[in-house]
Design a protein around this motif. Sequence first.
Motif, PDB file in Angstrom:
ATOM      1  N   HIS A   1      -6.278  -0.041  12.889  1.00 49.34           N
ATOM      2  CA  HIS A   1      -5.692   0.209  14.207  1.00 49.34           C
ATOM      3  C   HIS A   1      -4.679  -0.898  14.491  1.00 49.34           C
ATOM      4  O   HIS A   1      -5.005  -1.917  15.108  1.00 49.34           O
ATOM      5  N   TYR A   2      -3.458  -0.701  14.027  1.00 50.23           N
ATOM      6  CA  TYR A   2      -2.417  -1.701  14.213  1.00 50.23           C
ATOM      7  C   TYR A   2      -1.923  -1.664  15.656  1.00 50.23           C
ATOM      8  O   TYR A   2      -1.032  -0.897  15.990  1.00 50.23           O
ATOM      9  N   GLN A   3      -2.499  -2.480  16.499  1.00 53.85           N
ATOM     10  CA  GLN A   3      -2.117  -2.542  17.907  1.00 53.85           C
ATOM     11  C   GLN A   3      -0.862  -3.381  18.112  1.00 53.85           C
ATOM     12  O   GLN A   3      -0.194  -3.247  19.130  1.00 53.85           O
ATOM     13  N   ASN A   4      -0.549  -4.244  17.142  1.00 50.27           N
ATOM     14  CA  ASN A   4       0.579  -5.173  17.269  1.00 50.27           C
ATOM     15  C   ASN A   4       1.744  -4.855  16.342  1.00 50.27           C
ATOM     16  O   ASN A   4       2.747  -5.555  16.370  1.00 50.27           O
ATOM     17  N   HIS A   5       1.593  -3.852  15.494  1.00 50.21           N
ATOM     18  CA  HIS A   5       2.608  -3.555  14.486  1.00 50.21           C
ATOM     19  C   HIS A   5       2.823  -2.049  14.364  1.00 50.21           C
ATOM     20  O   HIS A   5       1.912  -1.262  14.580  1.00 50.21           O
ATOM     21  N   LEU A   6       4.044  -1.675  13.991  1.00 47.48           N
ATOM     22  CA  LEU A   6       4.341  -0.318  13.557  1.00 47.48           C
ATOM     23  C   LEU A   6       4.415  -0.362  12.037  1.00 47.48           C
ATOM     24  O   LEU A   6       4.872  -1.353  11.456  1.00 47.48           O
ATOM     25  N   GLU A   7       3.975   0.719  11.399  1.00 43.90           N
ATOM     26  CA  GLU A   7       3.969   0.743   9.936  1.00 43.90           C
ATOM     27  C   GLU A   7       4.444   2.106   9.455  1.00 43.90           C
ATOM     28  O   GLU A   7       4.080   3.141  10.012  1.00 43.90           O
ATOM     29  N   ALA A   8       5.252   2.096   8.400  1.00 36.13           N
ATOM     30  CA  ALA A   8       5.609   3.303   7.672  1.00 36.13           C
ATOM     31  C   ALA A   8       5.091   3.139   6.248  1.00 36.13           C
ATOM     32  O   ALA A   8       5.190   2.055   5.664  1.00 36.13           O
ATOM     33  N   VAL A   9       4.520   4.224   5.703  1.00 35.57           N
ATOM     34  CA  VAL A   9       3.869   4.177   4.397  1.00 35.57           C
ATOM     35  C   VAL A   9       4.373   5.329   3.536  1.00 35.57           C
ATOM     36  O   VAL A   9       4.300   6.490   3.940  1.00 35.57           O
ATOM     37  N   TRP A  10       4.867   5.001   2.361  1.00 35.23           N
ATOM     38  CA  TRP A  10       5.331   6.005   1.409  1.00 35.23           C
ATOM     39  C   TRP A  10       4.383   5.985   0.216  1.00 35.23           C
ATOM     40  O   TRP A  10       4.216   4.959  -0.453  1.00 35.23           O
ATOM     41  N   CYS A  11       3.734   7.106  -0.041  1.00 36.13           N
ATOM     42  CA  CYS A  11       2.788   7.236  -1.146  1.00 36.13           C
ATOM     43  C   CYS A  11       3.562   7.538  -2.422  1.00 36.13           C
ATOM     44  O   CYS A  11       4.350   8.484  -2.460  1.00 36.13           O
ATOM     45  N   VAL A  12       3.327   6.738  -3.467  1.00 29.47           N
ATOM     46  CA  VAL A  12       4.079   6.912  -4.706  1.00 29.47           C
ATOM     47  C   VAL A  12       3.212   7.282  -5.905  1.00 29.47           C
ATOM     48  O   VAL A  12       3.743   7.761  -6.907  1.00 29.47           O
ATOM     49  N   GLU A  13       1.894   7.101  -5.786  1.00 22.92           N
ATOM     50  CA  GLU A  13       1.029   7.386  -6.932  1.00 22.92           C
ATOM     51  C   GLU A  13      -0.410   7.518  -6.458  1.00 22.92           C
ATOM     52  O   GLU A  13      -0.831   6.820  -5.544  1.00 22.92           O
ATOM     53  N   GLY A  14      -1.181   8.412  -7.070  1.00 19.02           N
ATOM     54  CA  GLY A  14      -2.594   8.552  -6.766  1.00 19.02           C
ATOM     55  C   GLY A  14      -2.864   9.560  -5.667  1.00 19.02           C
ATOM     56  O   GLY A  14      -2.034  10.420  -5.370  1.00 19.02           O
ATOM     57  N   ASP A  15      -4.052   9.432  -5.052  1.00 22.00           N
ATOM     58  CA  ASP A  15      -4.433  10.372  -4.004  1.00 22.00           C
ATOM     59  C   ASP A  15      -5.311   9.681  -2.975  1.00 22.00           C
ATOM     60  O   ASP A  15      -5.897   8.634  -3.228  1.00 22.00           O
ATOM     61  N   GLY A  16      -5.376  10.294  -1.797  1.00 20.63           N
ATOM     62  CA  GLY A  16      -6.191   9.766  -0.723  1.00 20.63           C
ATOM     63  C   GLY A  16      -6.084  10.651   0.501  1.00 20.63           C
ATOM     64  O   GLY A  16      -5.616  11.798   0.423  1.00 20.63           O
ATOM     65  N   GLU A  17      -6.490  10.089   1.627  1.00 23.53           N
ATOM     66  CA  GLU A  17      -6.513  10.846   2.879  1.00 23.53           C
ATOM     67  C   GLU A  17      -6.400   9.881   4.045  1.00 23.53           C
ATOM     68  O   GLU A  17      -6.901   8.755   3.987  1.00 23.53           O
ATOM     69  N   ILE A  18      -5.737  10.336   5.089  1.00 24.75           N
ATOM     70  CA  ILE A  18      -5.704   9.601   6.348  1.00 24.75           C
ATOM     71  C   ILE A  18      -6.279  10.522   7.417  1.00 24.75           C
ATOM     72  O   ILE A  18      -6.008  11.726   7.418  1.00 24.75           O
ATOM     73  N   GLU A  19      -7.112   9.963   8.295  1.00 25.91           N
ATOM     74  CA  GLU A  19      -7.699  10.723   9.400  1.00 25.91           C
ATOM     75  C   GLU A  19      -7.422   9.975  10.700  1.00 25.91           C
ATOM     76  O   GLU A  19      -7.803   8.818  10.840  1.00 25.91           O
ATOM     77  N   THR A  20      -6.750  10.637  11.636  1.00 25.26           N
ATOM     78  CA  THR A  20      -6.485  10.027  12.934  1.00 25.26           C
ATOM     79  C   THR A  20      -7.746  10.170  13.786  1.00 25.26           C
ATOM     80  O   THR A  20      -8.330  11.254  13.886  1.00 25.26           O
TER      81      THR A  20
END
Length: 140
Positions: free
Chosen positions: A51-70
């Motif tokens: 929970h980045y309350q102090n930062h904005l982040e952009a993420v580019w996935c380049v390899e592998g797999d996963g999941e994000i859940e809001t």
Amino acid sequence: MIVRNVKDTIGTEDEVVTDTWRSRRVLLKKDGMGFSFHETTIFPGTETHIHYQNHLEAVWCVEGDGEIETIADGKKYALGPGVIYALNENDEHYLRGGKEPLRVICVFNPPLTGREVHDEKGVYPLVTDDEETTSNKEAA
């Protein structure tokens, strides 16, 4: 001009490793770019509360797999090569590693100093210029 190879961060203070991820921090606040730039690997089968309350982040996935859940709405998004997500509203979320290591390229604004890890609420601290200056003077 700044020219670096991410391989040069391996085994240095610019490579931060936790139980769930490894972050190689290539550009940091001290570089004066206004953002920081990282190559991060999310380990397979892990879950990280963020929970980045102090930062904005952009993420580019380049390899592998996963999941994000809001957390706010429970929406889940599959992650893999070519997917980008941006935490433009300081979105609290779970980041999960899949079957393969998930390698991502991350940009933070404001930039990280390099030693940040998530606290118990999933937050990176916001380091002020005074704290940065103090740390640099103590390290000298």
